[in-house]
Scaffold this motif. Structure first.
Motif, PDB file in Angstrom:
ATOM      1  N   GLN A 279      66.200  65.665  -0.643  1.00 46.62           N
ATOM      2  CA  GLN A 279      65.553  64.666  -1.840  1.00 46.62           C
ATOM      3  C   GLN A 279      64.739  63.931  -0.485  1.00 46.62           C
ATOM      4  O   GLN A 279      64.406  63.135  -1.058  1.00 46.62           O
ATOM      5  CB  GLN A 279      67.111  63.901  -2.090  1.00 46.62           C
ATOM      6  N   LYS A 283      61.356  62.017  -2.645  1.00 47.64           N
ATOM      7  CA  LYS A 283      61.227  60.958  -2.308  1.00 47.64           C
ATOM      8  C   LYS A 283      59.983  60.764  -1.687  1.00 47.64           C
ATOM      9  O   LYS A 283      59.366  59.556  -2.215  1.00 47.64           O
ATOM     10  CB  LYS A 283      62.331  60.303  -1.620  1.00 47.64           C
ATOM     11  N   LYS A 286      56.730  61.703  -3.220  1.00 45.53           N
ATOM     12  CA  LYS A 286      56.675  60.893  -4.978  1.00 45.53           C
ATOM     13  C   LYS A 286      56.177  60.175  -4.806  1.00 45.53           C
ATOM     14  O   LYS A 286      54.619  59.316  -5.397  1.00 45.53           O
ATOM     15  CB  LYS A 286      57.703  61.367  -5.769  1.00 45.53           C
ATOM     16  N   GLU A 287      56.455  59.249  -3.675  1.00 43.14           N
ATOM     17  CA  GLU A 287      56.205  57.809  -3.441  1.00 43.14           C
ATOM     18  C   GLU A 287      54.870  57.803  -3.233  1.00 43.14           C
ATOM     19  O   GLU A 287      53.857  56.333  -3.548  1.00 43.14           O
ATOM     20  CB  GLU A 287      57.238  57.432  -2.522  1.00 43.14           C
TER      21      GLU A 287
END
Length: 298
Positions: A279, A283, A286-287
């Motif tokens: 995860q 994260k 994707k950021e």
């Protein structure tokens, strides 16, 4: 046979895989006499010969080939289990394996830099290859892929957007051949492309449909070789917009075209998707995707 035969089965599998008693003994860390004893005992229990013995080694019989097939499947399952257990901890630490297409490095590496800063106990392995790594067998924790939406079962697939691609040329090429002024003029120029003539990448399909074969002066199967050829001035070639614009030795020949865009996907396996380590990686990637030049959100 029960669990008491497991050592013998494991030994016979290694003999079938390696082909010699000494090689299997080295892999297993036992004496070669132990290997022979295990194989003989297993053959006696099964009531069939698993190997043909000869001076060069042991050749599996038909029964031995079946043992090899089952043993390989079992070894794959154990590798899968080990990878899942390794990723199942609550701490964001240990090894994280990320695989992607090479052009996505401009997206992945900044994300990994932030991830390492936030979680200093993490150790990263970054794998780029033409083949698709199998998440279900623990070959990677996170994958970034391009093209059609991945369809493997038990994978969690998320869109990262569309990566823009366009033609770039080196200053040396432009000095020698100039810049194409029209679509007709484009087909007269020299091009760098992939050696895979069946590639489904939209920009490579464009080359095959619009550029005479004689004008494709350099083909390579590895992306790095294509990039080097473009930088060397052998021809014009397609690069992702972030990669091309980041290199001061290259010039953008034409503006990006929607039909050359590639869909980019973030892929994880359902068994590991919710673990803290995966995860955290998801994260960070994707950021980074949200602020990456040349990556259009969909």
């Amino acid at each position: 046979m029960g669990l008491d035969s497991w050592d013998e089965i494991r030994t016979a599998f290694q003999v079938a895989r390696v082909g010699t008693v000494s090689g299997a003994a080295e892999v297993l860390g036992v004496h070669h006499a132990t290997v022979i004893r295990h194989v003989d005992a297993l053959e006696e229990k099964l009531g069939t010969k698993l190997f043909q013995r000869h001076p060069r080694g042991y050749t599996p019989t038909e029964a031995g080939q079946q043992l090899l097939s089952v043993g390989q499947a079992t070894e794959d399952q154990f590798s899968q289990l080990a990878a899942r257990l390794a990723g199942a901890g609550e701490e964001v630490s240990g090894e994280l394996i990320v695989t992607s297409i090479t052009p996505a490095s401009v997206l992945v590496l900044p994300a990994m830099d932030k991830l390492l800063a936030d979680y200093p106990e993490l150790r990263l392995r970054y794998l780029t290859d033409l083949r698709v790594f199998r998440l279900e067998y623990g070959e990677a924790h996170v994958a970034i892929r391009a093209g059609n939406r991945p369809t493997e079962p038990d994978n969690v697939v998320q869109s990262l957007g569309r990566m823009q691609n366009t033609l770039f040329a080196s200053h040396a090429y432009i000095e020698r051949y100039g810049i194409p002024r029209s679509e007709e003029d484009m087909a007269k120029h020299r091009f760098v492309s992939t050696d895979n003539r069946d590639s489904r990448a939209p920009f490579f399909r464009w080359i095959s449909e619009n550029v005479p074969d004689a004008n494709v002066v350099f083909r390579a199967n590895e992306h790095e070789a294509q990039v080097d050829a473009i930088k060397q001035g052998l021809g014009m070639g397609f690069l992702t917009v972030p990669m091309g614009r980041a290199d001061p030795t290259l010039e953008e020949v034409v503006k990006p075209c929607d039909s050359w865009d590639s869909n980019v996907w973030l892929v994880t396996h359902v068994d590991l998707h919710r673990t803290p380590k995966v995860q955290a990686a998801v994260k960070a990637i994707k950021e980074q995707a949200l602020k990456s030049e040349g990556l259009i959100s969909t």
